[in-house]
Scaffold this active site. Sequence first.
Site, PDB file in Angstrom:
ATOM      1  N   LYS A 132       1.082   4.217  -2.937  1.00 45.55           N
ATOM      2  CA  LYS A 132       1.039   5.721  -2.717  1.00 45.55           C
ATOM      3  C   LYS A 132       2.071   6.500  -2.787  1.00 45.55           C
ATOM      4  O   LYS A 132       2.154   7.759  -3.334  1.00 45.55           O
ATOM      5  CB  LYS A 132       0.382   5.694  -1.476  1.00 45.55           C
ATOM      6  CG  LYS A 132      -0.859   5.108  -1.379  1.00 45.55           C
ATOM      7  CD  LYS A 132      -1.905   5.549  -2.287  1.00 45.55           C
ATOM      8  CE  LYS A 132      -3.277   4.932  -2.049  1.00 45.55           C
ATOM      9  NZ  LYS A 132      -4.219   5.566  -3.220  1.00 45.55           N
TER      10      LYS A 132
ATOM     11  N   TYR B  40       0.790  -1.388   0.040  1.00 45.70           N
ATOM     12  CA  TYR B  40       0.052  -0.010   0.100  1.00 45.70           C
ATOM     13  C   TYR B  40       0.664   1.469   0.051  1.00 45.70           C
ATOM     14  O   TYR B  40       0.616   2.234  -0.678  1.00 45.70           O
ATOM     15  CB  TYR B  40      -0.985   0.004   1.097  1.00 45.70           C
ATOM     16  CG  TYR B  40      -1.618   1.335   1.324  1.00 45.70           C
ATOM     17  CD1 TYR B  40      -2.539   1.456   0.460  1.00 45.70           C
ATOM     18  CD2 TYR B  40      -1.566   2.203   2.218  1.00 45.70           C
ATOM     19  CE1 TYR B  40      -3.388   2.666   0.485  1.00 45.70           C
ATOM     20  CE2 TYR B  40      -2.177   3.509   2.474  1.00 45.70           C
ATOM     21  CZ  TYR B  40      -3.100   3.779   1.359  1.00 45.70           C
ATOM     22  OH  TYR B  40      -3.676   4.676   1.550  1.00 45.70           O
TER      23      TYR B  40
END
Length: 264
Positions: free
Chosen positions: A156, A152
């Site tokens: 990002k 994750y």
Amino acid sequence: MRRTAVVTGASSGIGAEFARQLAARGYDLVLVARTEPALTALAAELTDEHQVRAEVVVQDLAAPDAAARVSDALTALGVTVDLLVNNAGFGTAGRFAQIDPGQEHDELMVNVVTLVDLTHVVLPGMLARGSGAVVNIGSTAGFNIGPHFATYASSKAFVLNFTLALWSELRGTGVTALAVAPGPVRTAFFDRLGTRKAAIGGRMITPERLVAAALRALDRDRGYVVPGASNFAMAHLMPRRPRKLVALLGRRVTSAVADALTPR
């Protein structure tokens, strides 16, 4: 002349709030997500309250051909895209070896691959017209190394760097890009993730506040924005070097998240 915005992940949370605030600004909308009933209800709400055109495109953005299918739908609707909000995304957390590989694959497809593909779909037309914008939703997690959020946080980080690179490339074209990097937001994100401990003590903000800050930053061509003073401080005051030490310290901070998600 009416403008049209495409918002992905528009069925709830941040995406739905982008749709509401853009409709209030007079944008027609194309709402994209997997959940048709929620999209249809939101489209009816926006049409009724703001007298805008609101179309629905039901599409799983983890599919390999997701962007092509959305592109075909936009062509069939006859819309010109003035603003793309790549909001769709989700997170995984825990010890990497224990996370479902299929879930992480879908995460990268939604958070990275389809985001880039959709940007490729709309950008040539924006450049030809000399106007338009792409808004990509990142996270404060993208500013640092993220043990127990390995996929994750890395996705990002890509969103942040990709968007700022675009913002730089597009200077002087009339087209711009904005990365929005929120901390914890009051949405169902943490329910899907599996634990509220994943907020890592960050102060929650509302989708309304986040979207308002994002649109102000877009108006000012800021390149990126971290809504909320405490989130801004967390993103910018955390050390970046030495990177191995940062990674080790990060593991200590996030270990409670991994423990909470470890099967017992």
